[in-house]
Design a protein around this motif. Structure first.
Motif, PDB file in Angstrom:
ATOM      1  N   TYR A  36       0.842  -1.185   0.000  1.00  0.00           N
ATOM      2  CA  TYR A  36       0.000   0.000   0.000  1.00  0.00           C
ATOM      3  C   TYR A  36       0.884   1.244   0.000  1.00  0.00           C
ATOM      4  O   TYR A  36       2.001   1.232   0.519  1.00  0.00           O
ATOM      5  N   LYS A  41      -3.517  10.276   4.364  1.00  0.00           N
ATOM      6  CA  LYS A  41      -4.388   9.559   5.280  1.00  0.00           C
ATOM      7  C   LYS A  41      -4.651   8.124   4.846  1.00  0.00           C
ATOM      8  O   LYS A  41      -4.109   7.187   5.429  1.00  0.00           O
ATOM      9  N   ALA A  42      -5.496   7.953   3.813  1.00  0.00           N
ATOM     10  CA  ALA A  42      -5.919   6.600   3.453  1.00  0.00           C
ATOM     11  C   ALA A  42      -4.821   5.863   2.701  1.00  0.00           C
ATOM     12  O   ALA A  42      -4.360   6.313   1.662  1.00  0.00           O
ATOM     13  N   PRO A  43      -4.384   4.702   3.208  1.00  0.00           N
ATOM     14  CA  PRO A  43      -3.499   3.858   2.395  1.00  0.00           C
ATOM     15  C   PRO A  43      -4.233   3.428   1.124  1.00  0.00           C
ATOM     16  O   PRO A  43      -5.400   3.040   1.186  1.00  0.00           O
ATOM     17  N   THR A  44      -3.529   3.507  -0.013  1.00  0.00           N
ATOM     18  CA  THR A  44      -4.137   3.079  -1.267  1.00  0.00           C
ATOM     19  C   THR A  44      -3.442   1.815  -1.750  1.00  0.00           C
ATOM     20  O   THR A  44      -2.212   1.701  -1.672  1.00  0.00           O
ATOM     21  N   PHE A  45      -4.208   0.896  -2.264  1.00  0.00           N
ATOM     22  CA  PHE A  45      -3.725  -0.422  -2.651  1.00  0.00           C
ATOM     23  C   PHE A  45      -2.849  -0.341  -3.897  1.00  0.00           C
ATOM     24  O   PHE A  45      -3.187   0.346  -4.869  1.00  0.00           O
TER      25      PHE A  45
ATOM     26  N   THR B   9     -13.671  13.778  10.631  1.00  0.00           N
ATOM     27  CA  THR B   9     -12.280  13.729  10.168  1.00  0.00           C
ATOM     28  C   THR B   9     -11.314  14.001  11.309  1.00  0.00           C
ATOM     29  O   THR B   9     -10.216  13.430  11.343  1.00  0.00           O
ATOM     30  N   LEU B  88      -4.539   7.986  14.477  1.00  0.00           N
ATOM     31  CA  LEU B  88      -5.412   7.995  13.307  1.00  0.00           C
ATOM     32  C   LEU B  88      -6.167   6.674  13.300  1.00  0.00           C
ATOM     33  O   LEU B  88      -5.555   5.605  13.337  1.00  0.00           O
ATOM     34  N   LEU B  90      -8.397   4.193  11.275  1.00  0.00           N
ATOM     35  CA  LEU B  90      -8.736   3.871   9.894  1.00  0.00           C
ATOM     36  C   LEU B  90      -9.793   2.781   9.842  1.00  0.00           C
ATOM     37  O   LEU B  90      -9.697   1.769  10.541  1.00  0.00           O
ATOM     38  N   HIS B 102      -9.805  -1.822   1.376  1.00  0.00           N
ATOM     39  CA  HIS B 102      -9.934  -0.457   0.874  1.00  0.00           C
ATOM     40  C   HIS B 102     -10.154   0.438   2.091  1.00  0.00           C
ATOM     41  O   HIS B 102     -11.076   0.200   2.863  1.00  0.00           O
ATOM     42  N   PHE B 103      -9.313   1.456   2.222  1.00  0.00           N
ATOM     43  CA  PHE B 103      -9.324   2.287   3.418  1.00  0.00           C
ATOM     44  C   PHE B 103     -10.061   3.599   3.215  1.00  0.00           C
ATOM     45  O   PHE B 103     -10.063   4.167   2.116  1.00  0.00           O
ATOM     46  N   GLY B 104     -10.647   4.096   4.317  1.00  0.00           N
ATOM     47  CA  GLY B 104     -11.152   5.451   4.362  1.00  0.00           C
ATOM     48  C   GLY B 104     -10.023   6.405   4.742  1.00  0.00           C
ATOM     49  O   GLY B 104      -8.887   5.975   5.004  1.00  0.00           O
ATOM     50  N   ASN B 105     -10.349   7.696   4.770  1.00  0.00           N
ATOM     51  CA  ASN B 105      -9.333   8.703   5.090  1.00  0.00           C
ATOM     52  C   ASN B 105      -9.027   8.800   6.578  1.00  0.00           C
ATOM     53  O   ASN B 105      -8.119   9.526   6.965  1.00  0.00           O
TER      54      ASN B 105
END
Lengths: 110, 112
Positions: A36, A41-45, B9, B88, B90, B102-105
């Motif tokens: 990832y 913020k959000a980890p992306t694959f 957030t 944080l 997640l 699949h992660f959120g912010n």
């Protein structure tokens, strides 16, 4: 207990350099290894690797898994400042658990 | 196609208070997991929900609890907040089979 180790923990390079990030693991009932990218913020694959020795590629990024030696590498060629991020390695076991490593913080300088 | 959404957030709470974080999974996903990511560390698994039940749990105390609703959305509750809970948080969702998270912010929680 399942464990993921990444190295280096931090890396600074200049644009155009090629980098190799390492991930080793100890896990019972290994199923897959994932990479990832986490910019803010959000980890992306990026990739999911299940079979040993088969390279996955996406543009300048590529990754390969060695199930015998229990490690994976992520290569980034011709780095750009937009590649600056934390790169996370994770393993998925057959218990459906994802275990993450500490990440490698990559900084690409112009 | 909406991805994973989390609210709020940012959040600032005082030690001893309680907090509720919310998550809506990516469309088509039915499994929701929560992770805690402290500064400079990788995400640490808290728990996973599927079919409205907690299916897996990481090494977190009972102060951390959750819920999944029939529409697959989820909540994370933390009671008796400690300074060390600052992190944080997640939320991640996935579909069936061998599919990635699949992660959120995330929600940035600060405990003062």
């Amino acid at each position: 207990e399942d464990k993921v180790v990444q190295s280096p923990l931090s890396l600074v390079v200049h644009e155009g350099d090629t980098v190799t990030l390492n991930c080793s693991y100890e896990v019972t009932n290994f199923r897959s290894l994932l990479w990832y990218k986490q910019e803010k913020k959000a980890p992306t694959f990026l990739f999911m690797l299940t079979s040993s020795g088969i390279e996955k590629k996406s543009g300048r990024l590529s990754s390969i898994l060695d199930k015998k030696e229990l490690f994976s590498i992520l290569n980034i060629t011709a780095t750009q400042t937009g590649d600056s991020a934390i790169y996370l390695c994770a393993i998925l076991n057959y218990g459906q658990n994802f275990v993450f490593g500490p990440g490698t913080r990559l900084s690409v300088l112009p | 196609d909406a991805g994973v959404t989390q609210s709020p957030t940012h959040l600032i709470k005082t030690r001893g208070q309680q907090v509720t974080l919310r998550c809506s999974p990516k469309s088509g996903h039915d499994t929701v997991s929560w992770y805690q990511q402290a500064l400079g560390q990788g995400p640490q698994f808290i728990f996973q929900y599927y079919e409205e039940e907690e299916r897996q749990r990481g090494n977190f105390p009972d102060r951390f609890s959750g819920h999944q609703f029939p529409n697959y959305s989820s909540e994370l509750n933390v009671n008796a907040l400690l300074l060390g809970d600052s992190a944080l948080y997640l939320c991640a969702s996935r579909g069936t089979g061998e599919s990635p998270l699949h992660f959120g912010n995330g929600t940035r929680l600060t405990v003062t």
